[in-house]
Design a protein around this motif. Structure first.
Motif, mmCIF file in Angstrom:
data_model
loop_
_atom_site.group_PDB
_atom_site.id
_atom_site.type_symbol
_atom_site.label_atom_id
_atom_site.label_comp_id
_atom_site.label_asym_id
_atom_site.label_seq_id
_atom_site.Cartn_x
_atom_site.Cartn_y
_atom_site.Cartn_z
ATOM 1 N N MET A 55 0.858 -1.193 0.000
ATOM 2 C CA MET A 55 0.000 0.000 0.000
ATOM 3 C C MET A 55 0.893 1.241 0.000
ATOM 4 O O MET A 55 2.118 1.132 0.046
ATOM 5 C CB MET A 55 -0.902 0.000 1.231
ATOM 6 N N LEU A 56 0.227 2.387 0.003
ATOM 7 C CA LEU A 56 0.910 3.673 -0.056
ATOM 8 C C LEU A 56 1.971 3.870 1.029
ATOM 9 O O LEU A 56 2.974 4.531 0.835
ATOM 10 C CB LEU A 56 -0.179 4.742 0.112
ATOM 11 N N MET A 78 -1.664 -1.068 -4.024
ATOM 12 C CA MET A 78 -3.102 -0.800 -3.907
ATOM 13 C C MET A 78 -3.279 0.707 -3.741
ATOM 14 O O MET A 78 -3.661 1.205 -2.688
ATOM 15 C CB MET A 78 -3.655 -1.557 -2.689
ATOM 16 N N SER A 79 -2.967 1.434 -4.796
ATOM 17 C CA SER A 79 -3.074 2.896 -4.771
ATOM 18 C C SER A 79 -2.964 3.403 -6.197
ATOM 19 O O SER A 79 -2.377 2.739 -7.055
ATOM 20 C CB SER A 79 -1.953 3.516 -3.922
ATOM 21 N N VAL A 80 -3.522 4.584 -6.426
ATOM 22 C CA VAL A 80 -3.342 5.201 -7.740
ATOM 23 C C VAL A 80 -1.968 5.874 -7.801
ATOM 24 O O VAL A 80 -1.333 5.904 -8.842
ATOM 25 C CB VAL A 80 -4.501 6.192 -8.068
ATOM 26 N N GLY A 81 -1.520 6.392 -6.647
ATOM 27 C CA GLY A 81 -0.199 7.035 -6.598
ATOM 28 C C GLY A 81 0.891 5.977 -6.441
ATOM 29 O O GLY A 81 0.660 4.914 -5.862
ATOM 30 N N LEU A 104 -10.921 4.692 -7.702
ATOM 31 C CA LEU A 104 -11.151 5.550 -6.531
ATOM 32 C C LEU A 104 -11.612 6.964 -6.908
ATOM 33 O O LEU A 104 -11.878 7.791 -6.031
ATOM 34 C CB LEU A 104 -9.891 5.596 -5.658
ATOM 35 N N ARG A 260 -1.891 15.030 -2.345
ATOM 36 C CA ARG A 260 -0.748 14.638 -1.531
ATOM 37 C C ARG A 260 -0.347 15.812 -0.648
ATOM 38 O O ARG A 260 -0.327 16.962 -1.115
ATOM 39 C CB ARG A 260 0.441 14.250 -2.422
ATOM 40 N N HIS A 309 -6.480 11.000 5.627
ATOM 41 C CA HIS A 309 -6.313 10.390 4.291
ATOM 42 C C HIS A 309 -7.372 9.302 4.045
ATOM 43 O O HIS A 309 -7.047 8.133 3.872
ATOM 44 C CB HIS A 309 -4.896 9.811 4.146
ATOM 45 N N SER A 312 -10.331 7.666 -0.413
ATOM 46 C CA SER A 312 -10.824 6.477 -1.130
ATOM 47 C C SER A 312 -11.488 5.474 -0.186
ATOM 48 O O SER A 312 -11.801 4.358 -0.594
ATOM 49 C CB SER A 312 -9.669 5.798 -1.863
ATOM 50 N N ARG A 318 -12.453 0.530 -1.691
ATOM 51 C CA ARG A 318 -11.279 -0.198 -1.188
ATOM 52 C C ARG A 318 -11.316 -1.671 -1.614
ATOM 53 O O ARG A 318 -10.281 -2.254 -1.928
ATOM 54 C CB ARG A 318 -11.180 -0.063 0.326
ATOM 55 N N MET A 321 -10.210 -1.662 -5.158
ATOM 56 C CA MET A 321 -8.755 -1.430 -5.262
ATOM 57 C C MET A 321 -7.984 -2.689 -4.880
ATOM 58 O O MET A 321 -7.012 -3.074 -5.545
ATOM 59 C CB MET A 321 -8.338 -0.270 -4.342
HETATM 60 C C1 8YV Z 1 -5.393 5.537 -0.426
HETATM 61 C C2 8YV Z 1 -4.371 7.117 -2.293
HETATM 62 O O1 8YV Z 1 -5.523 6.092 0.814
HETATM 63 O O2 8YV Z 1 -4.576 5.533 -4.018
HETATM 64 C C3 8YV Z 1 -3.937 6.467 -3.560
HETATM 65 O O3 8YV Z 1 -2.903 6.894 -4.133
HETATM 66 O O4 8YV Z 1 -3.830 8.074 -1.907
HETATM 67 C C4 8YV Z 1 -5.537 6.596 -1.470
HETATM 68 O O5 8YV Z 1 -6.554 6.132 -2.252
HETATM 69 C C5 8YV Z 1 -4.248 4.642 -0.466
HETATM 70 O O6 8YV Z 1 -3.813 4.433 -1.738
HETATM 71 C C6 8YV Z 1 -4.444 3.270 0.106
HETATM 72 O O7 8YV Z 1 -3.213 2.572 -0.180
#
Ligand code: 8YV
Length: 345
Positions: A55-56, A78-81, A104, A260, A309, A312, A318, A321
């Protein structure tokens, strides 16, 4: 032949973990009930892994990749970033990267509008009054708890939304603002691409607004009734919202950051709220998160709402994702297609 090892750095819930219950892989998953240091656990368990799901909050750097060894084929976040992943190291080592865009978008757009409304209508201050038992000391007064109205109205028929970054989440946020009577939109674009009036006209038509214009940052600061910070993190956007930007904003305007933390200079934002350069701010992300104490300048600001944070954080999003992250992981481990794979340039 031994089965490929996959390391799941966070517990993904029973439903998604069941997708990993298959005979062709060995799964090592973070025992979430443990008090062990997560990084140490990851460094020792990643040894010999073929796939890693993170994860992030989980940094993927040379140290972790060295610990994994040459057999690592895929990192699935598991994130878009993906700024927590050293993408150039992955590229050099031929490791594929999966991420979870799109899914998300709507949830984060919801939170963006929610924060704008909450700050404008002083919900943080008003709920604290009720929670602290102070309502009886605050009898009805004509202008108590009054803030700027987000939606267009007879006093302010022109409403302008400003977007720093105008990707999927920003556009989903704008879609939500249209029924509120927003008339104009200004945005900053990717510095490497040229401004395009034809595109702006097409966007105005698409959203049914009087105008959509790509502008410079200072113009965006001056014109917007609400500024949404929705650009990706990284060096090029560090402190894009700083003292100079905040000083140019309208003093009735609201700043929302759901992208961010480092895009916004927290000290400058606290000062802007305190000295009423702007009406207030709603932030789902803060520099240095999650290690924020109650002494943080933004938490002390009555007209600043800080969320941990949760942009999402809906069950549906979730779950989506996590499912996508597992599909990307399995695609990479089994040398198959990954539904959303990062394209190295
Ligand atoms: C989540 C996010 O908190 O997806 C991302 O980049 O910043 C958020 O959706 C996070 O990714 C969960 O890992």
């Amino acid at each position: 032949m031994s089965r490929p090892k996959v390391v799941i750095a966070r517990h993904l819930g029973a439903e998604v973990m069941a997708m990993l219950d298959r005979p062709d892989i060995d799964v090592v998953a973070w025992p979430s009930e443990t008090k062990a240091c997560h990084r140490k656990w990851l460094l020792s368990n990643v040894v010999g892994a073929t796939g890693l799901l993170i994860m992030l909050s989980d940094k993927v750097d040379a140290e972790l990749l060295d610990a994994a060894g040459a057999g690592l084929r895929v990192v699935s976040t598991m994130s878009v970033g993906y700024e927590h992943v050293d993408v150039s190291q992955l590229g050099k080592r031929g490791i594929r990267l999966g991420y979870t865009p799109d899914i998300l978008t709507e949830a984060v757009a919801d939170v963006s509008v929610m924060l704008a409304l909450m700050v404008g209508r002083d919900v943080g201050i008003a709920t604290a009054v009720v929670r602290n038992g102070e309502w009886p000391n605050n009898p009805w007064a004509p202008f108590a708890f009054c803030g700027p109205q987000l939606s267009a109205n007879s006093v302010n028929p022109i409403r302008t939304a400003g977007f720093i970054g105008f990707g999927r989440i920003a556009q989903a946020t704008l879609t939500r603002l249209v029924p509120f009577g927003f008339t104009h939109c200004v945005y900053t674009g990717n510095p490497s691409s040229a401004a395009d009036p034809t595109l702006d006209a097409a966007l105005a038509e698409k959203f049914g607004l009087r105008s959509v214009r790509r502008v410079a940052l200072d113009e965006l600061a001056r014109e917007s009734d609400v500024v949404f910070v929705l650009a990706p993190g990284g060096q090029s956007t560090f402190h894009v919202v700083n003292e100079a930007f905040l000083k140019q904003m309208k003093n009735s305007a609201v700043l929302v950051n759901t992208s961010r933390g480092p895009l916004v200079d927290s000290d400058a934002l606290a000062k802007a709220c305190r000295e009423r350069w702007i009406w207030g701010a709603g932030v789902d992300v803060v520099e240095g998160e999650p290690n924020i104490t109650v002494d943080h300048p933004l938490i002390k600001e009555p007209r600043c709402i800080v969320l941990p944070h949760i942009g999402s954080a809906t069950t549906e999003t979730r779950l989506g994702m996590a499912t996508l992250a597992v599909k990307n992981l399995l695609g990479g481990v089994l040398n198959e297609e990954m539904p959303t794979e990062y394209k190295f340039t």
